[in-house]
Design a protein around this motif. Structure first.
Motif, PDB file in Angstrom:
ATOM      1  N   PRO A   1      25.260   4.513 -22.925  1.00 21.57           N
ATOM      2  CA  PRO A   1      24.177   5.484 -23.079  1.00 21.57           C
ATOM      3  C   PRO A   1      23.712   5.644 -24.513  1.00 21.57           C
ATOM      4  CG  PRO A   1      26.262   6.620 -22.699  1.00 21.57           C
ATOM      5  CD  PRO A   1      26.506   5.159 -22.449  1.00 21.57           C
ATOM      6  N   GLN A   2      24.637   5.614 -25.455  1.00 19.35           N
ATOM      7  CA  GLN A   2      24.245   5.798 -26.853  1.00 19.35           C
ATOM      8  C   GLN A   2      23.415   4.617 -27.351  1.00 19.35           C
ATOM      9  OE1 GLN A   2      25.092   8.711 -28.493  1.00 19.35           O
ATOM     10  NE2 GLN A   2      23.651   8.051 -30.080  1.00 19.35           N
ATOM     11  N   THR A   3      23.792   3.421 -26.941  1.00 17.74           N
ATOM     12  CA  THR A   3      23.100   2.219 -27.407  1.00 17.74           C
ATOM     13  C   THR A   3      21.632   2.223 -27.010  1.00 17.74           C
ATOM     14  OG1 THR A   3      25.165   0.978 -27.212  1.00 17.74           O
ATOM     15  CG2 THR A   3      23.134  -0.297 -27.390  1.00 17.74           C
ATOM     16  N   ILE A   4      21.354   2.482 -25.740  1.00 12.40           N
ATOM     17  CA  ILE A   4      19.964   2.446 -25.286  1.00 12.40           C
ATOM     18  C   ILE A   4      19.184   3.663 -25.782  1.00 12.40           C
ATOM     19  CG2 ILE A   4      20.352   3.606 -23.073  1.00 12.40           C
ATOM     20  CD1 ILE A   4      18.336   1.625 -21.860  1.00 12.40           C
ATOM     21  N   ALA A   5      19.889   4.763 -26.089  1.00 12.00           N
ATOM     22  CA  ALA A   5      19.206   5.983 -26.517  1.00 12.00           C
ATOM     23  C   ALA A   5      18.485   5.808 -27.844  1.00 12.00           C
ATOM     24  CB  ALA A   5      20.203   7.139 -26.614  1.00 12.00           C
ATOM     25  N   TYR A   6      18.977   4.923 -28.734  1.00 10.68           N
ATOM     26  CA  TYR A   6      18.296   4.727 -30.010  1.00 10.68           C
ATOM     27  C   TYR A   6      16.865   4.256 -29.786  1.00 10.68           C
ATOM     28  CZ  TYR A   6      22.953   5.120 -32.079  1.00 10.68           C
ATOM     29  OH  TYR A   6      24.194   5.575 -32.462  1.00 10.68           O
ATOM     30  N   GLY A   7      16.667   3.383 -28.820  1.00 16.28           N
ATOM     31  CA  GLY A   7      15.323   2.915 -28.528  1.00 16.28           C
ATOM     32  C   GLY A   7      14.494   3.938 -27.776  1.00 16.28           C
ATOM     33  N   LEU A   8      15.086   4.590 -26.783  1.00  9.63           N
ATOM     34  CA  LEU A   8      14.334   5.525 -25.944  1.00  9.63           C
ATOM     35  C   LEU A   8      13.945   6.797 -26.693  1.00  9.63           C
ATOM     36  CD1 LEU A   8      16.219   5.226 -22.525  1.00  9.63           C
ATOM     37  CD2 LEU A   8      14.309   3.871 -23.405  1.00  9.63           C
ATOM     38  N   GLN A   9      14.817   7.305 -27.565  1.00  9.25           N
ATOM     39  CA  GLN A   9      14.461   8.502 -28.322  1.00  9.25           C
ATOM     40  C   GLN A   9      13.456   8.196 -29.422  1.00  9.25           C
ATOM     41  OE1 GLN A   9      15.605  11.962 -27.710  1.00  9.25           O
ATOM     42  NE2 GLN A   9      13.663  11.948 -28.802  1.00  9.25           N
ATOM     43  N   ASP A  10      13.437   6.960 -29.906  1.00 14.47           N
ATOM     44  CA  ASP A  10      12.486   6.575 -30.947  1.00 14.47           C
ATOM     45  C   ASP A  10      11.112   6.276 -30.373  1.00 14.47           C
ATOM     46  OD1 ASP A  10      12.029   5.827 -33.803  1.00 14.47           O
ATOM     47  OD2 ASP A  10      11.564   3.889 -32.900  1.00 14.47           O
ATOM     48  N   SER A  11      11.051   5.808 -29.141  1.00 12.07           N
ATOM     49  CA  SER A  11       9.780   5.395 -28.536  1.00 12.07           C
ATOM     50  C   SER A  11       9.477   6.209 -27.294  1.00 12.07           C
ATOM     51  CB  SER A  11       9.827   3.910 -28.156  1.00 12.07           C
ATOM     52  OG  SER A  11       8.707   3.571 -27.356  1.00 12.07           O
ATOM     53  N   PRO A  12       8.516   7.121 -27.349  1.00 14.14           N
ATOM     54  CA  PRO A  12       8.167   7.881 -26.143  1.00 14.14           C
ATOM     55  C   PRO A  12       7.671   6.986 -25.020  1.00 14.14           C
ATOM     56  CG  PRO A  12       6.564   8.258 -27.895  1.00 14.14           C
ATOM     57  CD  PRO A  12       7.700   7.519 -28.513  1.00 14.14           C
ATOM     58  N   VAL A  13       7.038   5.845 -25.354  1.00 14.94           N
ATOM     59  CA  VAL A  13       6.584   4.928 -24.313  1.00 14.94           C
ATOM     60  C   VAL A  13       7.779   4.239 -23.658  1.00 14.94           C
ATOM     61  CG1 VAL A  13       5.273   2.815 -23.852  1.00 14.94           C
ATOM     62  CG2 VAL A  13       4.304   4.591 -25.312  1.00 14.94           C
ATOM     63  N   GLY A  14       8.768   3.846 -24.472  1.00 26.15           N
ATOM     64  CA  GLY A  14       9.972   3.257 -23.912  1.00 26.15           C
ATOM     65  C   GLY A  14      10.686   4.216 -22.984  1.00 26.15           C
ATOM     66  N   LEU A  15      10.766   5.490 -23.394  1.00 25.52           N
ATOM     67  CA  LEU A  15      11.372   6.507 -22.550  1.00 25.52           C
ATOM     68  C   LEU A  15      10.599   6.671 -21.253  1.00 25.52           C
ATOM     69  CD1 LEU A  15      13.270   8.882 -21.917  1.00 25.52           C
ATOM     70  CD2 LEU A  15      11.741  10.329 -23.292  1.00 25.52           C
ATOM     71  N   LEU A  16       9.275   6.761 -21.346  1.00 19.73           N
ATOM     72  CA  LEU A  16       8.448   6.920 -20.157  1.00 19.73           C
ATOM     73  C   LEU A  16       8.688   5.778 -19.180  1.00 19.73           C
ATOM     74  CD1 LEU A  16       6.220   8.362 -18.552  1.00 19.73           C
ATOM     75  CD2 LEU A  16       4.539   7.085 -19.908  1.00 19.73           C
ATOM     76  N   ALA A  17       8.773   4.547 -19.691  1.00 12.14           N
ATOM     77  CA  ALA A  17       9.011   3.399 -18.827  1.00 12.14           C
ATOM     78  C   ALA A  17      10.360   3.509 -18.117  1.00 12.14           C
ATOM     79  CB  ALA A  17       8.950   2.103 -19.643  1.00 12.14           C
ATOM     80  N   TRP A  18      11.399   3.932 -18.841  1.00 13.96           N
ATOM     81  CA  TRP A  18      12.734   4.066 -18.254  1.00 13.96           C
ATOM     82  C   TRP A  18      12.738   5.106 -17.133  1.00 13.96           C
ATOM     83  CZ3 TRP A  18      16.624   0.915 -18.323  1.00 13.96           C
ATOM     84  CH2 TRP A  18      17.924   1.347 -18.040  1.00 13.96           C
ATOM     85  N   LEU A  19      12.034   6.200 -17.338  1.00 11.57           N
ATOM     86  CA  LEU A  19      11.941   7.239 -16.304  1.00 11.57           C
ATOM     87  C   LEU A  19      11.048   6.796 -15.160  1.00 11.57           C
ATOM     88  CD1 LEU A  19      11.451  10.368 -18.624  1.00 11.57           C
ATOM     89  CD2 LEU A  19      13.598   9.505 -17.678  1.00 11.57           C
ATOM     90  N   LEU A  20       9.938   6.171 -15.487  1.00 12.89           N
ATOM     91  CA  LEU A  20       8.953   5.776 -14.487  1.00 12.89           C
ATOM     92  C   LEU A  20       9.542   4.822 -13.454  1.00 12.89           C
ATOM     93  CD1 LEU A  20       6.022   5.689 -13.429  1.00 12.89           C
ATOM     94  CD2 LEU A  20       5.545   3.927 -15.157  1.00 12.89           C
ATOM     95  N   GLU A  21      10.383   3.913 -13.907  1.00 14.11           N
ATOM     96  CA  GLU A  21      11.016   2.974 -12.972  1.00 14.11           C
ATOM     97  C   GLU A  21      11.782   3.726 -11.894  1.00 14.11           C
ATOM     98  OE1 GLU A  21      12.147  -0.439 -11.111  1.00 14.11           O
ATOM     99  OE2 GLU A  21      10.803  -0.350 -12.844  1.00 14.11           O
ATOM    100  N   ARG A  22      12.490   4.795 -12.260  1.00 12.14           N
ATOM    101  CA  ARG A  22      13.247   5.575 -11.265  1.00 12.14           C
ATOM    102  C   ARG A  22      12.316   6.396 -10.383  1.00 12.14           C
ATOM    103  NH1 ARG A  22      16.295   1.902 -13.432  1.00 12.14           N
ATOM    104  NH2 ARG A  22      15.542   2.271 -15.518  1.00 12.14           N
ATOM    105  N   TRP A  23      11.314   7.042 -10.984  1.00 12.57           N
ATOM    106  CA  TRP A  23      10.395   7.846 -10.177  1.00 12.57           C
ATOM    107  C   TRP A  23       9.744   7.004  -9.087  1.00 12.57           C
ATOM    108  CZ3 TRP A  23       7.865   9.861 -15.281  1.00 12.57           C
ATOM    109  CH2 TRP A  23       8.671  10.851 -15.836  1.00 12.57           C
TER     110      TRP A  23
END
Length: 415
Positions: free
Chosen positions: A265-287
């Protein structure tokens, strides 16, 4: 935050603060800059999402976020409810607390999961607190408490090691020692279902009953491969090929996030917390994978506004990593039973099944009977089960009318 009052039950009772949601203009400006300067990857041959989130659709959603989405309007809607914060055992907890005008109302705790937020439950608040205005009877009224799970949204910063069974202890303290209820009801989906099930296991004597959107084993992380969410799911060799294919496809949608959240979780969080688009994509896949959609069109389940709002609640509060660590710490700190009684979950239990999550080869009409014949039914003190055709994993948002109906009926005889 402005302090409005502190409870007087004892000198050790934590202070309760009135809370108003308000992101600063600097935060919003920085977010917009990041959205506008996204470095987009190529996305060939992915019209059917077989490699993950489709880039063309994601760009459409991000363009809406930049040009049309209005956080201040959403913020205003949120602040129409009564928000509070309290710190329990060094854990900050945010929650909506909406009391009913009816003196006969009983308290009900509504708990979300991942990638949800407290806002996924907001459609239930008014109908539960004021049922007669929404097709119900005043005898079905509830005081509604909707917390943000520790490490999610405004329940931050989360202490290291927080997980679902520790959260249940915090919820019990919140309901009894902070809000002063001797008995209460609880409902939950996803993580909320595990938290609520733990309440029904450990604190059954203090509960009118529990209502679940999902049936999940409390010891599911107590395995040698907790990152393998499908380790216990077997597809019989003699299963018809079409049903077997459906079952395998359904398994796939839960595998990747589960493994990553437990292992890295910590490893991927560096990218997701830095990039709102990356975060949106990670959430969108589950939704998109977990909701009940029409032909894969996510907007038949969620509005653009709601998706962006949930992404905002993860990104702007800096809770990307703590929400994902919740998985890891459920494996790092295994659940242990509080008693040996049977059923394991002693509180009267109601379950809402939604058609978008029917097991492969099982229709909505067959769902209850199939569940009763399966191994999970014995875990619960079953009081009420009701299936509905419409809705997927996010039932509080996708089909709130069904959830409201079942909560009313479930607790009508348990008050």
């Amino acid at each position: 935050m402005k302090q409005v009052y502190s409870m007087q039950q004892s000198s050790h009772t934590p202070e309760l603060f009135r809370f108003q949601i308000n992101f600063s203009e600097d935060q919003l400006t920085d977010l917009k800059y990041r959205l506008q300067h996204t470095q987009w990857p190529d996305d060939p041959d992915n019209q059917d999402w077989k490699y993950g989130v489709n880039g063309r659709y994601l760009k459409t959603l991000v363009n809406y976020w930049i040009t049309s989405y209005n956080w201040r309007e959403v913020e205003q809607q949120m602040n129409q409810f009564s928000h509070y914060k309290v710190t329990i055992q060094d854990t900050p907890i945010h929650f909506i607390y909406q009391k009913s005008p009816h003196s006969t109302a009983i308290p009900i705790l509504l708990t979300h999961g991942w990638p949800w937020s407290f806002w996924d439950m907001h459609k239930l608040i008014a109908p539960l607190t004021n049922p007669e205005i929404y097709g119900g009877n005043s005898e079905d009224a509830f005081d509604v408490i909707v917390p943000s799970v520790p490490g999610y949204g405004f329940s931050t910063p989360a202490p290291a090691g927080i997980n679902f069974w520790k959260t249940a202890d915090l919820w019990h303290i919140l309901m009894q020692k902070i809000l002063g209820y001797t008995h209460y009801a609880a409902s939950g989906g996803d993580w909320g279902a595990l938290i609520t099930s733990q309440l029904g296991h450990k604190y059954a004597d203090s509960l009118y009953g529990i209502h679940l959107m999902h049936t999940m084993e409390l010891d599911q992380f107590n395995t040698e491969k907790p990152w393998d969410v499908m380790a216990s799911h077997k597809t019989a060799e003699n299963t018809p090929s079409q049903i077997r294919k459906q079952a395998l496809n359904r398994m796939k949608v839960f595998v990747s996030h589960y493994a990553v959240h437990i292992l890295d979780p910590q490893t991927i969080a560096y990218g997701l917390q830095d990039s709102p688009v990356g975060l949106l994509a990670w959430l969108l896949e589950r939704w998109r994978s977990w909701a009940q959609t029409e032909n894969g069109n996510i907007e038949t389940a969620f509005s653009k506004e709601h998706m962006i709002t949930n992404a905002m609640l993860y990104y702007m509060t800096g809770t990307v990593v703590s929400s994902m660590r919740f998985y890891a710490d459920s494996a790092h700190y295994p659940w242990q039973p509080s008693h040996t009684h049977r059923p394991l979950i002693q509180a009267p239990t109601g379950i809402t099944f939604l058609g978008g999550e029917n097991p492969s080869g099982v229709t909505t009409q067959q769902r209850v009977e199939a569940f009763k014949k399966g191994p999970k039914a014995a875990l619960y003190n079953l009081h009420y089960i009701n299936p509905h055709e419409r809705g997927g994993h996010f039932g509080y948002y996708e089909n709130p009318a069904a959830v409201i109906e079942d909560i009313r009926v479930m607790f009508r005889t348990l008050r």
